[in-house]
Design a protein around this motif. Structure first.
Motif, PDB file in Angstrom:
ATOM      1  N   GLY A  26       4.179  13.782  -2.044  1.00 13.92           N
ATOM      2  CA  GLY A  26       5.114  13.488  -3.173  1.00 13.92           C
ATOM      3  C   GLY A  26       4.702  11.808  -3.593  1.00 13.92           C
ATOM      4  N   ILE A  27       3.671  11.371  -3.427  1.00  9.50           N
ATOM      5  CA  ILE A  27       3.580  10.056  -3.869  1.00  9.50           C
ATOM      6  C   ILE A  27       3.076  10.086  -5.314  1.00  9.50           C
ATOM      7  N   ARG A  33       8.935   1.354  -8.555  1.00  9.46           N
ATOM      8  CA  ARG A  33       9.754   0.222  -7.777  1.00  9.46           C
ATOM      9  C   ARG A  33      10.583   0.861  -6.614  1.00  9.46           C
ATOM     10  N   GLY A  34      10.286   1.938  -6.320  1.00 15.61           N
ATOM     11  CA  GLY A  34      10.912   2.668  -5.199  1.00 15.61           C
ATOM     12  C   GLY A  34      10.169   2.251  -3.830  1.00 15.61           C
ATOM     13  N   GLN A  39       6.209   0.513   0.325  1.00 12.42           N
ATOM     14  CA  GLN A  39       5.432   0.507   1.295  1.00 12.42           C
ATOM     15  C   GLN A  39       3.907   0.920   1.598  1.00 12.42           C
ATOM     16  N   LEU A  40       3.557   1.877   0.540  1.00 13.20           N
ATOM     17  CA  LEU A  40       2.153   2.170   0.242  1.00 13.20           C
ATOM     18  C   LEU A  40       1.338   0.776  -0.184  1.00 13.20           C
ATOM     19  N   SER A  41       1.910   0.062  -1.086  1.00 10.99           N
ATOM     20  CA  SER A  41       1.314  -1.163  -1.634  1.00 10.99           C
ATOM     21  C   SER A  41       1.145  -2.125  -0.387  1.00 10.99           C
ATOM     22  N   ARG A  42       2.438  -2.505   0.512  1.00 11.38           N
ATOM     23  CA  ARG A  42       2.200  -3.326   1.483  1.00 11.38           C
ATOM     24  C   ARG A  42       1.247  -2.813   2.595  1.00 11.38           C
ATOM     25  N   THR A  43       1.111  -1.549   2.958  1.00 11.33           N
ATOM     26  CA  THR A  43       0.139  -0.934   3.909  1.00 11.33           C
ATOM     27  C   THR A  43      -1.350  -1.466   3.319  1.00 11.33           C
ATOM     28  N   VAL A  44      -1.558  -0.929   2.098  1.00 11.31           N
ATOM     29  CA  VAL A  44      -3.085  -1.270   1.297  1.00 11.31           C
ATOM     30  C   VAL A  44      -3.364  -2.768   1.511  1.00 11.31           C
ATOM     31  N   LEU A 228       5.125 -10.340  -4.602  1.00  8.17           N
ATOM     32  CA  LEU A 228       5.892 -10.894  -3.515  1.00  8.17           C
ATOM     33  C   LEU A 228       6.747  -9.677  -2.741  1.00  8.17           C
ATOM     34  N   ASN A 229       6.971  -8.745  -3.710  1.00 10.44           N
ATOM     35  CA  ASN A 229       7.821  -7.601  -3.144  1.00 10.44           C
ATOM     36  C   ASN A 229       6.876  -6.396  -3.399  1.00 10.44           C
ATOM     37  N   TYR A 230       5.617  -6.420  -3.388  1.00  7.78           N
ATOM     38  CA  TYR A 230       4.666  -5.611  -3.074  1.00  7.78           C
ATOM     39  C   TYR A 230       4.702  -4.423  -4.416  1.00  7.78           C
ATOM     40  N   GLN A 231       4.946  -5.158  -5.620  1.00  7.34           N
ATOM     41  CA  GLN A 231       5.264  -4.272  -6.861  1.00  7.34           C
ATOM     42  C   GLN A 231       4.168  -4.928  -7.823  1.00  7.34           C
TER      43      GLN A 231
END
Length: 353
Positions: A26-27, A33-34, A39-44, A228-231
């Motif tokens: 479902g990605i 902004r969700g 979480q995906l961005s932070r992981t990458v 800063l918020n992985y967005q």
């Protein structure tokens, strides 16, 4: 089809399964902004730093392409001018584009068979950004780590930016020796086009904050504040970011990839060096690219080689820029398997030995 085109090039075969997983998880429809995307961005970002040896205090941003990074860096880090050092078409294009935004931008061309002339560079004190291409895809040259170090030591007070489009995720780049690195993912990353990676040092971010340029959607200070918020400031290429996550998880660390690519590059240069009908464009071994080989011949033979190869389901790269008609290119990227290069060698031995 065996694909040796130097970008977009062959993608990892596992991407097919990654695509189905992205749909099932479902990605693809997740709000950017969700929490799922964050979480995906932070992981990458974490994986890029670990896998590619990027310093922990460097910032990473997602863009549409390396070309977009030219624009971001010029508008957000220079008020007056940048200085461009180039020997091929992509470095020159960067310079020409910078001049459109900052007419005072300066540049110097050096020969394709010479190392970057660091000791001879005359860069004025009001230069805000020194720019060069680490791996020039158009002619198969590279700027070595020792040269980058020399440049860093000589102009320590000036920010340096490196286009690493044909080397990031393939070579073990010394990121600490420059302030900005960027690339697109359709080459050594082994992914479909449409995503760029921009890496910035704390010095570069400090400069962006000082300028505080906010006139564009992709202004660097805006990218930084969102990340800063992985967005991202724009709706991102979520699919390719997901594919990047999976690719990084399944590939070796960059140190091993660099060893493998370097060994294979040496074998390929030795192999192609035996032919008499065509020759290596770059004669100086010190400045030969490890990821893009360029072979030179008369125009008729170049066309014959490409056509015969295509008839045997082998796609070679066209020449580019001044070398468009009299060269063809062979990518040496991680996603291309060793056995595919053995098939390529058999083709050349059969028709041109």
């Amino acid at each position: 089809m065996l694909n040796f085109y130097p970008g977009p090039s062959k993608i990892y075969p596992e991407v097919r399964n990654y695509l189905m997983d992205a749909y099932d998880e479902g990605i693809l429809g997740a709000p950017h902004r969700g929490e799922q995307f964050v979480q995906l961005s932070r992981t990458v970002v974490g994986s890029l730093k670990r896998r590619l040896n990027i310093p922990q205090d460097y910032s990473i941003f997602f863009t549409s392409s390396a070309t977009e990074c030219w624009e971001i860096l010029t508008q957000s880090l220079t008020k007056k001018k940048s200085f461009h050092i180039y020997n091929g078409s992509f470095g020159e294009k960067w310079y020409e584009y910078a001049k459109k935004l900052r007419p005072n931008a300066e540049g110097i061309r050096f020969d394709i068979n010479e190392a970057m002339p660091v000791e001879e560079l005359d860069i004025s004190v009001d230069t805000e950004l020194i720019c060069f291409t680490q791996n020039e895809t158009s002619n198969g040259t590279q700027v070595t780590a020792s040269t980058i170090l020399n440049l860093h030591n000589r102009f320590r007070d000036t920010l340096t930016a490196v286009d690493a489009t044909s080397s990031m995720a393939g070579l073990n780049l010394k990121h600490i020796k420059a302030d900005i690195w960027f690339a697109s993912v359709q080459k050594c990353f082994g992914l479909p086009p449409g995503l760029g990676i921009l890496v910035c040092s704390p010095r570069a971010i400090f400069r962006a904050k000082q300028m505080n340029e906010r006139s564009h959607y992709n202004s660097l200070v805006s990218l930084y504040e969102k990340m800063l918020n992985y967005q991202t400031v724009h709706t991102p290429n979520t699919l390719n970011i997901y594919l990047l996550k999976r690719m990084l998880e399944d590939r070796p660390f960059i140190k091993q990839l660099d060893i493998d690519l370097t060994d294979r590059a040496n074998e390929l240069y030795e192999f192609f060096g035996q032919f008499t009908d065509f020759k290596l464009l770059i004669e100086n071994e010190e400045v030969r690219s490890k990821t893009v080989l360029v072979l030179e011949a008369n125009e008729r033979l170049v066309e014959d080689i490409k056509k015969r190869a295509l008839h045997h389901n082998i796609r070679l790269g066209n020449g580019y820029g001044p070398w468009q008609r009299n060269t063809f290119r062979v990518a040496n990227f991680p996603a291309i398997a060793n056995e595919e290069y053995e098939e390529l060698k058999r083709f050349f031995l059969h028709y041109y030995a």
